[in-house]
Motif scaffolding. Structure first.
Motif, mmCIF file in Angstrom:
data_model
loop_
_atom_site.group_PDB
_atom_site.id
_atom_site.type_symbol
_atom_site.label_atom_id
_atom_site.label_comp_id
_atom_site.label_asym_id
_atom_site.label_seq_id
_atom_site.Cartn_x
_atom_site.Cartn_y
_atom_site.Cartn_z
ATOM 1 N N ASN A 148 36.662 38.849 50.128
ATOM 2 C CA ASN A 148 36.768 37.382 50.131
ATOM 3 C C ASN A 148 38.073 36.913 49.495
ATOM 4 O O ASN A 148 38.683 35.963 49.959
ATOM 5 N N ILE A 149 38.506 37.586 48.419
ATOM 6 C CA ILE A 149 39.763 37.207 47.777
ATOM 7 C C ILE A 149 40.931 37.443 48.724
ATOM 8 O O ILE A 149 41.855 36.632 48.824
ATOM 9 N N CYS A 150 40.901 38.561 49.434
ATOM 10 C CA CYS A 150 42.016 38.945 50.314
ATOM 11 C C CYS A 150 41.957 38.308 51.691
ATOM 12 O O CYS A 150 42.927 38.371 52.443
ATOM 13 N N TYR A 151 40.832 37.691 52.047
ATOM 14 C CA TYR A 151 40.640 37.145 53.378
ATOM 15 C C TYR A 151 41.778 36.199 53.760
ATOM 16 O O TYR A 151 42.132 35.303 53.010
ATOM 17 N N CYS A 208 41.625 33.282 41.548
ATOM 18 C CA CYS A 208 40.983 34.576 41.282
ATOM 19 C C CYS A 208 42.032 35.652 41.017
ATOM 20 O O CYS A 208 41.885 36.465 40.099
ATOM 21 N N VAL A 209 43.100 35.631 41.810
ATOM 22 C CA VAL A 209 44.189 36.593 41.618
ATOM 23 C C VAL A 209 44.886 36.312 40.289
ATOM 24 O O VAL A 209 45.148 37.229 39.499
ATOM 25 N N ALA A 210 45.163 35.040 40.015
ATOM 26 C CA ALA A 210 45.854 34.656 38.782
ATOM 27 C C ALA A 210 45.041 35.008 37.534
ATOM 28 O O ALA A 210 45.606 35.280 36.477
ATOM 29 N N ALA A 211 43.717 35.020 37.661
ATOM 30 C CA ALA A 211 42.850 35.347 36.523
ATOM 31 C C ALA A 211 42.789 36.849 36.256
ATOM 32 O O ALA A 211 42.129 37.285 35.319
ATOM 33 N N GLY A 212 43.460 37.630 37.100
ATOM 34 C CA GLY A 212 43.487 39.072 36.883
ATOM 35 C C GLY A 212 42.230 39.795 37.317
ATOM 36 O O GLY A 212 41.870 40.827 36.744
ATOM 37 N N LEU A 213 41.571 39.298 38.342
ATOM 38 C CA LEU A 213 40.313 39.902 38.792
ATOM 39 C C LEU A 213 40.503 41.121 39.685
ATOM 40 O O LEU A 213 39.612 41.975 39.760
ATOM 41 N N ILE A 214 41.645 41.246 40.339
ATOM 42 C CA ILE A 214 41.848 42.353 41.288
ATOM 43 C C ILE A 214 41.825 43.729 40.603
ATOM 44 O O ILE A 214 41.069 44.610 41.045
ATOM 45 N N PRO A 215 42.612 43.984 39.554
ATOM 46 C CA PRO A 215 42.595 45.330 38.952
ATOM 47 C C PRO A 215 41.216 45.811 38.479
ATOM 48 O O PRO A 215 40.824 46.939 38.812
ATOM 49 N N PRO A 216 40.432 44.984 37.761
ATOM 50 C CA PRO A 216 39.111 45.501 37.367
ATOM 51 C C PRO A 216 38.172 45.714 38.555
ATOM 52 O O PRO A 216 37.346 46.629 38.535
ATOM 53 N N LEU A 217 38.320 44.892 39.589
ATOM 54 C CA LEU A 217 37.494 45.092 40.786
ATOM 55 C C LEU A 217 37.863 46.407 41.474
ATOM 56 O O LEU A 217 36.981 47.154 41.906
ATOM 57 N N ILE A 218 39.141 46.698 41.555
ATOM 58 C CA ILE A 218 39.574 47.953 42.186
ATOM 59 C C ILE A 218 39.032 49.152 41.405
ATOM 60 O O ILE A 218 38.598 50.142 42.002
ATOM 61 N N GLN A 219 39.019 49.069 40.085
ATOM 62 C CA GLN A 219 38.474 50.159 39.262
ATOM 63 C C GLN A 219 36.995 50.400 39.559
ATOM 64 O O GLN A 219 36.516 51.528 39.478
#
Length: 122
Positions: A115-118, A85-96
């Motif tokens: 869940n990603i950060c757990y 999930c992190v490698a797919a670049g999901l964190i930045p758009p989720l934070i936005q």
């Protein structure tokens, strides 16, 4: 699982066309598959490269955004899916999306990020 494979293929096509109706029905099928067998569905989602499509579907203006964030939250329940999930670049758009006024978007985004950060020191 054949329905899931069909839905994933349709999602690949629909996401390139920006056809919201087609994308919504595919997302519904993904959510259903994750509810029935989260681990197997998550593996299939990763194998077919769907995680890489999800950042483009996380638009604050899209009606699909809460479902996409929900799918990410469900997939990230599996420890083996958190790094992809992190490698797919999901964190930045989720934070936005944390700036959204839509309560459902905020709920699903919080779940996805949680869940990603757990259990991660990074």
């Amino acid at each position: 699982m054949d329905n899931l494979t069909d839905a994933l293929e349709k999602l690949k096509l629909a996401s390139t066309d920006s056809a919201t109706d087609g994308v919504e029905s595919c997302l519904d099928c993904l959510l259903k598959a994750l509810a029935n067998n989260n681990t197997e569905a998550s593996v299939k989602i990763q194998e077919m490269g769907i995680l890489l499509l999800l950042p483009t579907l996380l638009s604050p203006q899209s009606s699909c955004t809460p479902k996409v964030a929900n799918i990410i939250a469900e997939v990230a329940k599996n420890e083996f899916m958190r790094s992809p999930c992190v490698a797919a670049g999901l964190i930045p758009p989720l934070i936005q999306l944390l700036h959204s006024a839509n309560q459902e978007v905020l709920l699903q985004t919080g779940r996805a990020l949680g869940n990603i950060c757990y259990d991660s020191r990074k």
